[in-house]
Write an enzyme that holds these catalytic residues in place. Structure first.
Site, PDB file in Angstrom:
ATOM      1  N   THR A 188       0.882  -1.160   0.000  1.00  0.00           N
ATOM      2  CA  THR A 188       0.000   0.000   0.000  1.00  0.00           C
ATOM      3  C   THR A 188       0.914   1.202   0.000  1.00  0.00           C
ATOM      4  O   THR A 188       2.035   1.112   0.472  1.00  0.00           O
ATOM      5  CB  THR A 188      -0.854   0.030   1.290  1.00  0.00           C
ATOM      6  OG1 THR A 188      -1.692  -1.114   1.315  1.00  0.00           O
ATOM      7  CG2 THR A 188      -1.735   1.257   1.375  1.00  0.00           C
ATOM      8  N   GLY A 239       0.079  -3.484   5.444  1.00  0.00           N
ATOM      9  CA  GLY A 239       0.330  -4.853   5.889  1.00  0.00           C
ATOM     10  C   GLY A 239      -0.832  -5.729   5.499  1.00  0.00           C
ATOM     11  O   GLY A 239      -1.716  -5.294   4.754  1.00  0.00           O
ATOM     12  N   GLY A 241      -4.077  -6.940   5.180  1.00  0.00           N
ATOM     13  CA  GLY A 241      -5.242  -6.147   5.521  1.00  0.00           C
ATOM     14  C   GLY A 241      -6.243  -6.814   6.445  1.00  0.00           C
ATOM     15  O   GLY A 241      -6.873  -6.150   7.269  1.00  0.00           O
TER      16      GLY A 241
HETATM   17  N1  ASP Z   1      -3.171  -3.500   3.365  1.00  0.00           N
HETATM   18  C1  ASP Z   1      -3.110  -3.887   1.941  1.00  0.00           C
HETATM   19  C2  ASP Z   1      -4.177  -4.917   1.669  1.00  0.00           C
HETATM   20  O1  ASP Z   1      -4.292  -5.859   2.425  1.00  0.00           O
HETATM   21  C3  ASP Z   1      -1.773  -4.444   1.518  1.00  0.00           C
HETATM   22  C4  ASP Z   1      -0.535  -3.861   2.186  1.00  0.00           C
HETATM   23  O2  ASP Z   1      -0.582  -2.789   2.792  1.00  0.00           O
HETATM   24  O3  ASP Z   1       0.532  -4.483   2.063  1.00  0.00           O
HETATM   25  O4  ASP Z   1      -4.848  -4.813   0.667  1.00  0.00           O
END
Ligand code: ASP
Length: 305
Positions: A188, A239, A241
């Site tokens: 993200t 991270g 999600g």
């Molecule tokens: N939070 C995002 C998701 O799960 C991915 C990430 O931040 O790495 O879509």
């Protein structure tokens, strides 16, 4: 209090890739220097990261498990009550700009085809091909999934399989799972800011987190999960999600700040809340502080006027 902006490139992006975060922070800071508000600054910063191509957002978004579908999520919020988000949006290079325009409508979240038609209506419909990096990541990921498929044949589903077995079991793309395996690719981007008038804002954008089913939406466009901004500051998360959602992490951190926990300690406490081994990173800004915290070193930047 000096105007400040913090950006990040996702938990999977190491500090060596921070130059894009620095560029984004500089562009956002310029807006703050020009007396534009915190929301304008974070949207500018995130749009720069969406255009970069290296980060899992905008044109750098990772592909869905069918090797072609790109479903993007983004959100914006500020301490003056503006709130907008999009989820499972296709054919748009800058989902964060669409999320910003949703603050002009009576709604807070548009999804799928409706979000895409809204983007068309406001001139932000802009199809693009997956990046070379996204294509390479997809091939690598499918190779891993195929290995999991071969290794797990007949085995019980376990939490430790990182979702691979479960994605196969509930596969819902129009193309077959076997076709994906035969053809043998998370992140993200985010920004938080405080402007000179003392307003706070946050913007986030993602291409998602494979392995994922078609239509999967996690923390990034959900208020209080991947993002939150209010009178006391702004928080953005990155991270896996599903873990962030279960802990409503951004709002939880915000509550700790309200009750007097220093920002850095609040961000560290959020990391400790998630199971070991789960990627997690956060950025935050309050009236007096600006910090980054992550389980593993993460590309980020902090700039102040
Ligand atoms: N939070 C995002 C998701 O799960 C991915 C990430 O931040 O790495 O879509």
């Amino acid at each position: 209090m000096a105007a400040t902006i913090v950006t990040h490139g996702g938990t999977d992006m190491p500090p060596e890739e921070k130059d894009g975060c620095e560029t984004a922070a500089r562009l956002g800071l310029q807006k703050l220097g020009d007396r534009q508000d915190a929301l304008e600054a974070v949207v500018t910063a995130v749009a720069s990261l969406e255009a970069d191509g290296r980060y899992d957002a905008g044109v750098g978004s990772l592909m869905g498990m069918d090797g072609k579908t790109l479903e993007l999520d983004a959100a914006v919020m500020d301490s003056r009550g503006r709130l907008g988000a999009v989820a499972a949006l296709q054919n748009v290079r800058h989902p964060v700009k669409v999320a910003q325009r949703i603050t002009d409508t009576p709604h807070v979240l548009l999804v799928g085809q409706g979000a895409e038609e809204f983007a068309r209506r406001i001139g932000l419909h802009s199809p693009f091909e997956p990046s070379v990096k996204a294509q390479r990541k997809f091939r690598e990921y499918i190779a891993e999934m195929k290995k999991a498929h071969d290794d797990d044949e007949g085995a019980e589903d376990t939490e430790e399989d990182d979702g691979k077995t479960l994605v196969r079991k509930f596969w819902n793309f129009p193309t077959s799972w076997q076709a994906a395996v035969d053809r043998a690719g998370h992140g993200t981007v985010g920004a938080v800011a405080r402007d000179e008038a003392g307003h706070f804002a946050v913007a986030v954008s993602t291409g998602g987190s494979p392995p994922a089913l078609y239509g999967r939406v996690a923390d990034t466009p959900l208020i209080g999960c991947g993002f939150y901004a209010g009178q006391h500051g702004a928080i953005a998360c990155t991270g896996i999600g599903e873990h962030i959602v279960r802990n409503m992490l951004a709002r939880t951190v915000y509550e700790w700040i309200i009750s007097g926990t220093p920002l850095q300690a609040a961000l560290e406490r959020a990391i400790a809340l998630l199971p070991q081994g789960i990627d997690i990173g956060l950025i935050g800004v309050t009236a007096t502080e600006a910090h980054v915290a992550a389980r593993k070193p993460m590309a980020s930047a902090i700039l102040a006027l």
